[in-house]
Structures are given as structure tokens and as C-alpha cells.
Write a protein that holds these residues in place. Structure first.
Motif, PDB file in Angstrom:
ATOM      1  N   LYS A 153       0.828  -1.217   0.000  1.00  0.00           N
ATOM      2  CA  LYS A 153       0.000   0.000   0.000  1.00  0.00           C
ATOM      3  C   LYS A 153       0.856   1.257   0.000  1.00  0.00           C
ATOM      4  CE  LYS A 153      -3.621   2.355   2.570  1.00  0.00           C
ATOM      5  NZ  LYS A 153      -2.965   3.641   2.581  1.00  0.00           N
ATOM      6  N   GLU A 154       1.929   1.260   0.798  1.00  0.00           N
ATOM      7  CA  GLU A 154       2.787   2.447   0.875  1.00  0.00           C
ATOM      8  C   GLU A 154       3.338   2.810  -0.502  1.00  0.00           C
ATOM      9  OE1 GLU A 154       2.858   0.049   3.080  1.00  0.00           O
ATOM     10  OE2 GLU A 154       2.838   0.935   5.080  1.00  0.00           O
ATOM     11  N   HIS A 209      -0.004   9.343  -4.955  1.00  0.00           N
ATOM     12  CA  HIS A 209      -0.201  10.574  -4.172  1.00  0.00           C
ATOM     13  C   HIS A 209       1.095  11.119  -3.591  1.00  0.00           C
ATOM     14  CE1 HIS A 209      -4.485   9.991  -4.547  1.00  0.00           C
ATOM     15  NE2 HIS A 209      -4.313   8.730  -4.203  1.00  0.00           N
ATOM     16  N   THR A 250      -1.188  15.825   3.959  1.00  0.00           N
ATOM     17  CA  THR A 250      -2.228  15.585   2.955  1.00  0.00           C
ATOM     18  C   THR A 250      -1.696  14.854   1.714  1.00  0.00           C
ATOM     19  OG1 THR A 250      -1.864  17.704   1.877  1.00  0.00           O
ATOM     20  CG2 THR A 250      -3.496  17.664   3.635  1.00  0.00           C
ATOM     21  N   PHE A 251      -0.392  14.588   1.679  1.00  0.00           N
ATOM     22  CA  PHE A 251       0.160  13.819   0.557  1.00  0.00           C
ATOM     23  C   PHE A 251       1.142  12.786   1.105  1.00  0.00           C
ATOM     24  CE2 PHE A 251       2.945  17.396   1.305  1.00  0.00           C
ATOM     25  CZ  PHE A 251       4.208  16.845   1.230  1.00  0.00           C
ATOM     26  N   LYS A 252       1.438  11.794   0.301  1.00  0.00           N
ATOM     27  CA  LYS A 252       2.379  10.762   0.734  1.00  0.00           C
ATOM     28  C   LYS A 252       3.800  11.309   0.620  1.00  0.00           C
ATOM     29  CE  LYS A 252       3.730   6.576   1.708  1.00  0.00           C
ATOM     30  NZ  LYS A 252       3.563   6.090   3.079  1.00  0.00           N
ATOM     31  N   GLU A 253       4.539  11.220   1.713  1.00  0.00           N
ATOM     32  CA  GLU A 253       5.891  11.799   1.708  1.00  0.00           C
ATOM     33  C   GLU A 253       6.924  10.812   1.169  1.00  0.00           C
ATOM     34  OE1 GLU A 253       6.811  13.441   5.588  1.00  0.00           O
ATOM     35  OE2 GLU A 253       4.715  13.998   5.782  1.00  0.00           O
ATOM     36  N   LEU A 300       9.818  10.276   2.507  1.00  0.00           N
ATOM     37  CA  LEU A 300      10.401   9.553   3.641  1.00  0.00           C
ATOM     38  C   LEU A 300       9.405   8.519   4.154  1.00  0.00           C
ATOM     39  CD1 LEU A 300      12.947   9.608   5.459  1.00  0.00           C
ATOM     40  CD2 LEU A 300      11.722  11.153   6.967  1.00  0.00           C
ATOM     41  N   GLU A 301       9.928   7.342   4.503  1.00  0.00           N
ATOM     42  CA  GLU A 301       9.072   6.278   5.045  1.00  0.00           C
ATOM     43  C   GLU A 301       9.397   6.070   6.528  1.00  0.00           C
ATOM     44  OE1 GLU A 301       6.875   3.998   5.213  1.00  0.00           O
ATOM     45  OE2 GLU A 301       5.786   4.705   3.464  1.00  0.00           O
ATOM     46  N   GLU A 302       8.866   4.997   7.075  1.00  0.00           N
ATOM     47  CA  GLU A 302       9.199   4.669   8.464  1.00  0.00           C
ATOM     48  C   GLU A 302      10.700   4.444   8.590  1.00  0.00           C
ATOM     49  OE1 GLU A 302       6.030   2.287  10.915  1.00  0.00           O
ATOM     50  OE2 GLU A 302       6.259   1.427   8.928  1.00  0.00           O
ATOM     51  N   HIS A 303      11.278   4.839   9.707  1.00  0.00           N
ATOM     52  CA  HIS A 303      12.729   4.769   9.859  1.00  0.00           C
ATOM     53  C   HIS A 303      13.056   4.388  11.300  1.00  0.00           C
ATOM     54  CE1 HIS A 303      12.239   8.432  12.063  1.00  0.00           C
ATOM     55  NE2 HIS A 303      11.487   8.896  11.077  1.00  0.00           N
TER      56      HIS A 303
END
Lengths: 298, 107
Positions: free
Chosen positions: A18-19, A26, A40-43, A45-48
């Protein structure tokens, strides 16, 4: 190194996490986003795995949002806390050996210019104070003296946070740390002055408690590095573990340090001002109209 | 159990500040829904937390209390939250996000 590299291969959309789908549909690629639209948008950077409440992570997050063309950007890093987050982003990351990040970025920047000609491809070095001011010091200064065109960002947490709290060149005089029990004996290195002497076209110091300002300086630094010359940003990104700052007081500390010794400063050469105003429409750097002639007194 | 941030829609939707979304060190953790408050008759949307990504640093609480002065965010034990957003239930739109709220604790 283009919008194509984030797209799905045909037929694989439904198998992607999904990410990843959110990122393609988005994410900030191919459109302008700003810090005021955060949430409001997908960044990128992810989980870290950075510590809870880390100011360095906040700065990296803001920096990733501020890149003018994330799809045409490569980040270069080295050992240190920062690379744990920078490497968890949806843009290419090059991990140099300890201290050689500006050498790697020099070659990368030159190679990209040869390969892609006039199409701007941004190289951004993001490393800690130890990797830049101590171990990578000669490589960093040499790249500036050679006028290599890429942006260099120092994540200054004033300590070797990743290895237990040794003093670095950027630690303040007298600071007592877990692995520096006698206190630091000499002054914090003045990298800002050195960057100016070495010929950087843009030099700024920031603290991440002003997200819009962080966005503004990073945009300018990356744009100026495309054609004018090397740029340098020094950001105070406290280590709440080694300096024992409670996580909910990290921004209070940033505010106090900004008022105390890390005031916002910006140095920009006339050539860079002209470039920003003519090429990217920065109104504040447009030449001021000549003053009207004084009306002669009768 | 552990603490996560929880944002009061009633307080947040009465303002348009959005400061907490800009100060969280975790990416895509404090998200914003433009319609969350309007459904309840408030003027603005509201921020909310994807609790599976929240590391519980409480930086947003300081920002909301001291910079924004709204006092809308409190730290809550995750099993005390009847409903919360998690990343898998977040849907991105053009200029906003929405989340299906469900119990964050399995079982």
C-alpha cells in the motif's frame, strides 16, 4: 532518475504494498508540494529507525519535502544517525565510506552533467557534524575550493550520537559528554566562515523549529548548486539522547539554542542572487529600481 | 502498553493551524482530513494520528500547547483509545486524507 523510475511495471500494481501505491499515486513526484500541505500527501520519507523525538529526523523530513525536483535528486550520506532515515526515502541514496561523501558527490555531480547535459539533476550531501567537520573535513573543503556544484547539508547534533557520545569538532567548548568526561577543550569549529572563504555561493544556518524557513533555504541551496556553485547549509539538529533533552522539550531546546548561538543567517553571492531572480523568479533578489531623482527645491 | 498522541477533533477543527503536521519527526504520522470537522459542524478539518507509526515522543503536544496554544493533543495509552487511525486504513485524496477509524488493539 526520472518520473519513470517510480512507476509500476505493467501488471504488478496489485502486488505492490500500500505504501508504494500511495507513493506513486499521491507522492510529491512531478508536482509541487510545500510544508503547508504536510499531512495531505504521501511523503518521500518512510518509516525509519531513528529515536523518538529526534530533531534530525524532523529536519530530514522537511528537507525531503523541500527538494525542488525529488524525482531528479540523489542524496549522498555517510556513517552517522542521519543515514538511517535518509536511506528510507523513495529517492536514490549513495552511502559513501566515512568522510568521502563530498568526493563521491563531486564525481556523481560531474557524471550526471555529462550524461544528462542541461537537464538539472540535483546532488545533495546530507551528513552529520562528525562525518563533515572531522573525518570528511579535507574532502568537504576541497570540494568547495574546486567549486563543485552540489548542495552540502550538515546535520549538526554537536556530538557523535551514533557511537555513544564522543565529542566532535562541532561540539561546544566545555561540553561534558558520556565519552568526553573532561569536557571539550577547544571552540566549536566555524564551518560557516570556512564555507564563505572556500567560495560557497550560498551559506545558511537554520534550526528546524521554523519549517517554512527550512524549506526556503533548502530550495535556494539546491537551485543555486545547479549552475552557480557549491552551497552549504548548517542545521542544528539536537541529539536528545546524548544531551538528555526530554523528547517533548526538543523544540523548546531548538528555540533556546536558536536565540542563544544558532541565529538564522544567510549569505548569498551577487551572482547567485541574479541567478535566482532571473531563472526562478525570486522577487526579493530582483535589482532594486533606481531611486527617482530628487525634485529640485524652488 | 504505550503512549500515543491523540488529537481532539473538537478543538482542532475550530482552528486552521496545522502546526503539528509540520513538527512530527515521523513521516506521514500526523495526517490531515479536510472534512473531519465539517461533518460535525466545525469550520475547518482536523489533524489525526496514524497510531501505528507514532513513537510517543510528545513533540506535537509541546507544539500544540506552546506554539499554537490550542491544547488539542494529549498522550493516551493505546488501549484506552476506542477508535484510531492506522496506516493501512488511510486513503489519500487530492488535497486531503481520510481514515477509517477502528480499534487499534488487536483482540
Amino acid at each position: 532518475m526520472s518520473l519513470d523510475y517510480v512507476k509500476f511495471s505493467t501488471g504488478f500494481e496489485k502486488f505492490m504494498p500500500k505504501e508504494y501505491r500511495d507513493m506513486v499515486e499521491h507522492g510529491p513526484f512531478g508536482r509541487k508540494v510545500s510544508v503547508s500541505q504536510m499531512g495531505t500527501f504521501k511523503e518521500i520519507l518512510e518509516e525509519h529507525p531513528m529515536c523518538a523525538g529526534c530533531a534530525m529526523t524532523l529536519f530530514i523530513r522537511l528537507a525531503m519535502i523541500s527538494f525542488p525536483n525529488p524525482e531528479d535528486t540523489i542524496t549522498v550520506g555517510t556513517a552517522g544517525c542521519g543515514r538511517l532515515a535518509i536511506s528510507q526515502a523513495a529517492i536514490p541514496f549513495v552511502y559513501g565510506n566515512y568522510g568521502d561523501q563530498n568526493g563521491v558527490a563531486s564525481g556523481l555531480s560531474r557524471g550526471l552533467r555529462l550524461r544528462f547535459g542541461d537537464k538539472p539533476k540535483d546532488v545533495v550531501v546530507m551528513v552529520g557534524d562528525g562525518g563533515m567537520a572531522d573525518i570528511g573535513f579535507s574532502g568537504t573543503l576541497h570540494s568547495w575550493f574546486r567549486k563543485e556544484k552540489f548542495a552540502t547539508i550538515m546535520l549538526d547534533n554537536e556530538v557523535y550520537g551514533n557511537t555513544g557520545g564522543q565529542e566532535s569538532g562541532m561540539t561546544n567548548k566545555g561540553a561534558v559528554l558520556k565519552m568526553a568526561p573532561l569536557g571539550k577543550k577547544f571552540e566549536k569549529m566555524d564551518m560557516v566562515s570556512m564555507a564563505k572563504v572556500a567560495g560557497c555561493a550560498y551559506v545558511a544556518t537554520v534550526v528546524p523549529n521554523n519549517p517554512r524557513r527550512v524549506e526556503s533555504v533548502i530550495k535556494k541551496a539546491v537551485l543555486i548548486a545547479r549552475e552557480v556553485g557549491p552551497t552549504y547549509i548548517q542545521a542544528y539538529t539536537s541529539c536528545n539522547i546524548e544531551y538528555a533533552i526530554p523528547t517533548d522539550k526538543v523544540m523548546e531546546d531548538a528555540k533556546n539554542v536558536e536565540n542563544d548561538r544558532y541565529q538564522f543567517s544567510e549569505y548569498i553571492t551577487d551572482e547567485a542572487k541574479q541567478y535566482l531572480s532571473e531563472r526562478y523568479g525570486y522577487k526579493e533578489f530582483l535589482p532594486k529600481p533606481a531611486a527617482a531623482a530628487a525634485i529640485p527645491q524652488a | 502498553m504505550y503512549l500515543v498522541a491523540n488529537i481532539s477533533v473538537e478543538i482542532c477543527a475550530a482552528t486552521s493551524c496545522r502546526l503539528c503536521t509540520q513538527f512530527c519527526p515521523e513521516a506521514n504520522t500526523i495526517l490531515y482530513n479536510n472534512e473531519a470537522g465539517k461533518e460535525k459542524g466545525y469550520k475547518y478539518g482536523s489533524a489525526y494520528v496514524a497510531v501505528d507509526r507514532c513513537k510517543g515522543c510528545a513533540q506535537c503536544v509541546w507544539v500544540c500547547d506552546n506554539m499554537a496554544k490550542h491544547h488539542a493533543i494529549k498522550m493516551v495509552m493505546i488501549d484506552q483509545l476506542p477508535n484510531a487511525a492506522i496506516t493501512d486504513n488511510v486513503t489519500y485524496g487530492e488535497k486531503s486524507t481520510t481514515a477509517q477509524l477502528a480499534s487499534p488493539v488487536i483482540g
